[in-house]
Write a protein that holds these residues in place. Structure first.
Motif, short mmCIF file in Angstrom:
data_model
loop_
_atom_site.label_atom_id
_atom_site.label_comp_id
_atom_site.label_asym_id
_atom_site.label_seq_id
_atom_site.Cartn_x
_atom_site.Cartn_y
_atom_site.Cartn_z
N THR A 49 6.86 -0.04 2.92
CA THR A 49 6.08 -0.91 2.03
C THR A 49 6.34 -2.36 2.44
O THR A 49 7.49 -2.80 2.51
N LEU A 50 5.27 -3.08 2.71
CA LEU A 50 5.34 -4.49 3.07
C LEU A 50 4.71 -5.30 1.95
O LEU A 50 3.71 -4.88 1.36
N ASN B 103 -10.62 0.07 10.88
CA ASN B 103 -10.58 1.41 11.44
C ASN B 103 -9.13 1.90 11.55
O ASN B 103 -8.58 2.01 12.64
N PHE B 104 -8.54 2.18 10.42
CA PHE B 104 -7.17 2.68 10.35
C PHE B 104 -7.15 3.99 9.55
O PHE B 104 -7.96 4.18 8.65
N PRO B 105 -6.21 4.89 9.88
CA PRO B 105 -6.16 6.18 9.18
C PRO B 105 -5.75 6.03 7.73
O PRO B 105 -5.27 4.98 7.30
N PHE C 232 -2.60 4.50 5.92
CA PHE C 232 -2.50 3.10 5.54
C PHE C 232 -3.20 2.91 4.19
O PHE C 232 -4.34 3.34 4.00
N SER C 233 -2.52 2.26 3.27
CA SER C 233 -3.11 1.95 1.98
C SER C 233 -2.57 0.61 1.51
O SER C 233 -1.54 0.13 2.00
N VAL D 185 2.44 2.25 4.43
CA VAL D 185 2.13 3.12 5.57
C VAL D 185 3.00 4.37 5.44
O VAL D 185 4.23 4.27 5.37
N ASN D 186 2.35 5.52 5.39
CA ASN D 186 3.05 6.81 5.29
C ASN D 186 3.16 7.48 6.65
O ASN D 186 2.41 7.16 7.58
N ALA D 187 4.09 8.41 6.73
CA ALA D 187 4.22 9.26 7.93
C ALA D 187 4.19 8.42 9.20
O ALA D 187 3.33 8.61 10.08
#
Lengths: 113, 115
Positions: B20-21, B59-61, B64-65, B78-80
């Motif tokens: 987490t940023l 264009n990010f998976p 990313f949230s 960012v997970n995983a």
């Protein structure tokens, strides 16, 4: 969609010499144009921007850029560089009233004594 | 006045972990954007938020949230984590008015290393 091409990845120049960093862009809509500078281990700082009006825009630290709509270019110039100008320079475009900017891959300017 | 502040400045994670940023915009700025800058490349747009709503996504998976809070600060999650997520993550704030010029004010970034 917009795209930005910075034509030179690295530009070495001697102190007090003039420099030009080249930027071409592509867009199907009207855009705003920017140049940002990034010093090592820092974020990006705005040098100058073109929104409308005069095609020659002046920025901080003696830099200027000229917008050429027919050639879709926005080249950055400085008549006499200093050692302290050594940094990474990024050209960016933003569609008018859009939220995001599209950046080029940067030009590393190295000023040698 | 304080500029855009980001935390942490540096962090090291291992593959599969979560990060987490955090970002606080310039006072008065209501829009926050996140960019990823991989070494040797220009910043790539990830998200823009305004008034707690997502305004744009790059264009990010889905790993990313992001979200924006009532005080206009923001978090990027960012997970995983993958090795390829190693990058400088830049937060930028901007004025969001009818005369939006697109000018961005950047923080100094959070450098993420994934091992």
């Amino acid at each position: 969609a917009q795209s930005v091409t910075q034509l030179d990845s690295q530009v070495p120049v001697f102190e007090e010499a003039p420099v030009e960093l080249r930027c071409n862009y592509s867009s199907s809509v009207s855009v705003y144009l920017f140049w940002y500078v990034q010093y090592p281990n820092q974020g990006l700082q705005l040098l100058l921007k073109y929104l409308s009006g005069s095609t020659l825009v002046k920025g901080i630290n003696g830099f200027e850029a000229e917008f050429n709509k027919s050639q879709t270019s926005f080249h950055l110039r400085k008549p006499s560089v200093h050692i302290s100008d050594t940094a990474e320079y990024f050209c960016a475009v933003s569609a008018v009233n859009a939220g995001k900017s599209t950046f080029g891959d940067g030009t590393t300017l190295t000023v040698k004594p | 006045d304080a500029g855009v502040t980001q935390s942490p400045t540096h962090l090291i994670k291992t593959r599969g972990q979560h990060v987490t940023l955090r970002c606080s915009p310039i006072s008065g700025h209501k829009s926050v954007s996140w960019y990823q800058q991989v070494l040797g490349q220009g910043p790539q747009f990830i998200f823009q938020y305004y008034e707690k709503e997502e305004r744009g996504r790059g264009n990010f998976p889905d790993r990313f949230s992001a979200r924006q809070f009532p005080n206009y600060s923001s978090e990027l999650n960012v997970n995983a984590l993958l090795l390829g997520d190693s990058a400088l993550y830049l937060c930028a704030s901007s004025l969001e008015t009818g005369a939006n010029t697109g000018e961005l004010f950047f923080g100094e970034g959070s450098r993420l290393t994934v091992l």
